[in-house]
Design an enzyme around this catalytic site. Sequence first.
Site, PDB file in Angstrom:
ATOM      1  N   ARG A 125     -49.764 -30.847  27.752  1.00 58.38           N
ATOM      2  CA  ARG A 125     -48.724 -30.736  28.775  1.00 58.38           C
ATOM      3  C   ARG A 125     -49.282 -29.819  29.850  1.00 58.38           C
ATOM      4  O   ARG A 125     -50.001 -28.869  29.546  1.00 58.38           O
ATOM      5  CB  ARG A 125     -47.464 -30.096  28.208  1.00 58.38           C
ATOM      6  CG  ARG A 125     -46.645 -30.996  27.281  1.00 58.38           C
ATOM      7  CD  ARG A 125     -45.319 -30.321  27.076  1.00 58.38           C
ATOM      8  NE  ARG A 125     -44.462 -30.894  26.068  1.00 58.38           N
ATOM      9  CZ  ARG A 125     -43.636 -31.924  26.277  1.00 58.38           C
ATOM     10  NH1 ARG A 125     -43.613 -32.538  27.434  1.00 58.38           N
ATOM     11  NH2 ARG A 125     -42.845 -32.348  25.316  1.00 58.38           N
TER      12      ARG A 125
ATOM     13  N   LYS B 117     -54.881 -18.486  27.997  1.00 58.26           N
ATOM     14  CA  LYS B 117     -54.867 -17.023  28.022  1.00 58.26           C
ATOM     15  C   LYS B 117     -56.054 -16.548  28.834  1.00 58.26           C
ATOM     16  O   LYS B 117     -57.107 -17.187  28.847  1.00 58.26           O
ATOM     17  CB  LYS B 117     -54.962 -16.453  26.601  1.00 58.26           C
ATOM     18  CG  LYS B 117     -54.413 -15.063  26.486  1.00 58.26           C
ATOM     19  CD  LYS B 117     -52.887 -15.082  26.422  1.00 58.26           C
ATOM     20  CE  LYS B 117     -52.291 -13.702  26.273  1.00 58.26           C
ATOM     21  NZ  LYS B 117     -50.855 -13.785  25.963  1.00 58.26           N
TER      22      LYS B 117
HETATM   23  P1  NAD Z   1     -48.324  -3.256  27.102  1.00 56.43           P
HETATM   24  O1  NAD Z   1     -49.679  -3.005  27.604  1.00 56.43           O
HETATM   25  O2  NAD Z   1     -47.179  -3.163  28.037  1.00 56.43           O
HETATM   26  O3  NAD Z   1     -47.993  -2.323  25.857  1.00 56.43           O
HETATM   27  C1  NAD Z   1     -48.816  -2.172  24.748  1.00 56.43           C
HETATM   28  C2  NAD Z   1     -48.541  -0.767  24.225  1.00 56.43           C
HETATM   29  O4  NAD Z   1     -49.193  -0.609  22.975  1.00 56.43           O
HETATM   30  C3  NAD Z   1     -49.059   0.316  25.162  1.00 56.43           C
HETATM   31  O5  NAD Z   1     -48.060   1.280  25.379  1.00 56.43           O
HETATM   32  C4  NAD Z   1     -50.262   0.881  24.409  1.00 56.43           C
HETATM   33  O6  NAD Z   1     -50.492   2.252  24.690  1.00 56.43           O
HETATM   34  C5  NAD Z   1     -49.817   0.683  22.970  1.00 56.43           C
HETATM   35  N1  NAD Z   1     -50.929   0.669  22.021  1.00 56.43           N
HETATM   36  C6  NAD Z   1     -52.217   0.289  22.209  1.00 56.43           C
HETATM   37  N2  NAD Z   1     -52.925   0.450  21.092  1.00 56.43           N
HETATM   38  C7  NAD Z   1     -52.067   0.919  20.161  1.00 56.43           C
HETATM   39  C8  NAD Z   1     -52.197   1.276  18.802  1.00 56.43           C
HETATM   40  N3  NAD Z   1     -53.355   1.180  18.174  1.00 56.43           N
HETATM   41  N4  NAD Z   1     -51.085   1.737  18.150  1.00 56.43           N
HETATM   42  C9  NAD Z   1     -49.894   1.834  18.773  1.00 56.43           C
HETATM   43  N5  NAD Z   1     -49.724   1.517  20.075  1.00 56.43           N
HETATM   44  C10 NAD Z   1     -50.789   1.058  20.751  1.00 56.43           C
HETATM   45  O7  NAD Z   1     -48.389  -4.717  26.415  1.00 56.43           O
HETATM   46  P2  NAD Z   1     -47.162  -5.648  26.050  1.00 56.43           P
HETATM   47  O8  NAD Z   1     -46.994  -6.615  27.149  1.00 56.43           O
HETATM   48  O9  NAD Z   1     -46.021  -4.827  25.592  1.00 56.43           O
HETATM   49  O10 NAD Z   1     -47.767  -6.478  24.824  1.00 56.43           O
HETATM   50  C11 NAD Z   1     -47.717  -5.998  23.494  1.00 56.43           C
HETATM   51  C12 NAD Z   1     -47.980  -7.152  22.540  1.00 56.43           C
HETATM   52  O11 NAD Z   1     -47.003  -8.180  22.759  1.00 56.43           O
HETATM   53  C13 NAD Z   1     -49.332  -7.833  22.692  1.00 56.43           C
HETATM   54  O12 NAD Z   1     -49.765  -8.313  21.437  1.00 56.43           O
HETATM   55  C14 NAD Z   1     -49.016  -9.008  23.602  1.00 56.43           C
HETATM   56  O13 NAD Z   1     -49.964 -10.054  23.497  1.00 56.43           O
HETATM   57  C15 NAD Z   1     -47.669  -9.409  23.044  1.00 56.43           C
HETATM   58  N6  NAD Z   1     -46.832 -10.196  23.944  1.00 56.43           N
HETATM   59  C16 NAD Z   1     -46.515  -9.742  25.185  1.00 56.43           C
HETATM   60  C17 NAD Z   1     -45.686 -10.509  26.003  1.00 56.43           C
HETATM   61  C18 NAD Z   1     -45.223 -10.036  27.361  1.00 56.43           C
HETATM   62  O14 NAD Z   1     -44.378 -10.704  27.958  1.00 56.43           O
HETATM   63  N7  NAD Z   1     -45.682  -8.913  27.865  1.00 56.43           N
HETATM   64  C19 NAD Z   1     -45.231 -11.752  25.549  1.00 56.43           C
HETATM   65  C20 NAD Z   1     -45.561 -12.181  24.267  1.00 56.43           C
HETATM   66  C21 NAD Z   1     -46.372 -11.391  23.480  1.00 56.43           C
END
Ligand code: NAD
Length: 511
Positions: free
Chosen positions: A107, A147
Amino acid sequence: MVVAILRRAPGTLASAVRLHRATFAAPTARFMSTHVTNAACEDHEPGFLGSVETYFDRAAKISGVSNKSLAAIRAVDSVLSVKFPVEIDADTHVIIEGYRAQHSRHRLPCKGGIRFSDEVDLQEVEALASLMTYKCAVVDVPFGGAKGGVKLNPKKFTPAQLERITRRYTMELCQKNFIGPGVDVPAPDVGTGPREMSWIMDTYRQFNPQDVNAAGCVTGKPISQGGVRGRNEATGLGVYYGVREFLQFPEVQKMSGLDGDIAGKTVIVQGFGNVGYWAAKFFQNNGAKIIGIGEHDVAAYDPNGLDIEAIFKHRSEKGTFRGFGNAEIIEEPIKVMERECDILIPAALERQIGLKNVKNIKAKIIGEAANGPITPDAHDYLVSQGKVVIPDLLLNAGGVTVSYFEWLKNLSHVRFGRMSRKWEEAGKNKLLTLVEENAGRQLTPQERRAVIHGAEEHELVYSGLEDTMIGACEETRATAALKNTDFRTAALVNAIQKISTVTAQSGQMFL
Ligand code: NAD
């Protein structure tokens, strides 16, 4: 087929670009990622891509889909790998590595975030792209999965440098046809947010001045740039809706020993970025108690509950949880996930629960807000212990769901509700007047307002997201019961079957 193109970049240094259209992968997983060892995982546990492939293969076996189709669904379609120079100051260029993987184009457009992190590598990007395909299918978002990633620590660059890097990376995407409202639409992920999405859109626009739909080339933009209200909090809100739904399933209540209410549950969150912050906030707003939050440096723990707004403000000002109220500071932050709680929400990174720490996890429900936080062996152990694992491809799909709404808004060039809100209010007003006449009672102004209120954009977005999450949770639960399997395998079975149907009914002209 692998095509290598070496060309001279507009700057002074050569830019190396590798573009390959992947052949179907043999079912032997490329198990090892470059960061296999960490505090959670044993050396022999698969990397992120290996984990995604393992989960896929398990679901494939019981999906009823032919091997030929499975091979086509599993393979990563196309990968762009770029290295480009960026001027840091008058004397210094650094060479930046970037990737974009399009896992599936069954898609179009493809859809998936862009990650800025030191840990980015090709396998991680491919794993995340694959997961995006399955995620979109689970929530019926009509996109293929993609990605992107840029290998850098954003904290080590100034905003001006980050802007140059983001724009240059976007230029590479434009030149190789890896971005566009009908081709491939990035979004925020770890290390990126609305600011970067604005730069991406503006750069795309410079290269495509005739494209009236240019705003739809990226989602997660600020509202002023065509973003949709509700996108920022969408993933965390979707996590909340998903856990709330699962808690109401009798089989989940039986497995977990918990009742069906969010109110009163204790929750620990790992990662206090976009997803973790919003998930924690929605859980708290609905009566749960957030007792632990882990970050990359330390974790904060308070059995009486942490006030999310207050701790967020504290960390924004001081850069750490240290010194926040009466909270206990846990120096090895990953350990916070081992504390007693009802619901654990890993919302940071992949591979945070593996064979080294899984036996210490006490939560009854583990909701994967991050992508790939649990390795396959750890997942199996949790399931064998009767824990409820709500998988990433279902639980964190709120982000891509609302990205889809943003893309629809961009293509229609009008805010949701703009044409209909006042019309609906006027209609309901007339109806209420008739009801009052017949009932012989006047409504109070508050009662009247509550009924006639036409939906604002964010209310429509929340409602569309809630409906999507409820439907996808129900579908996952039904397949888990039908196939007598865990929720992750069930969600993947649903995804595989839907993708297979789309591909088969398209006629598979190019197979
Ligand atoms: P972000 O960068 O906003 O936040 C990630 C946070 O995790 C940061 O505050 C960072 O300091 C912290 N972090 C990093 N390493 C760490 C560790 N070892 N232990 C604890 N905290 C740690 O990223 P996000 O957008 O919140 O994404 C977080 C997860 O969610 C990722 O796996 C991402 O792929 C997934 N995700 C994000 C979205 C989105 O819309 N942003 C959507 C689906 C999935």
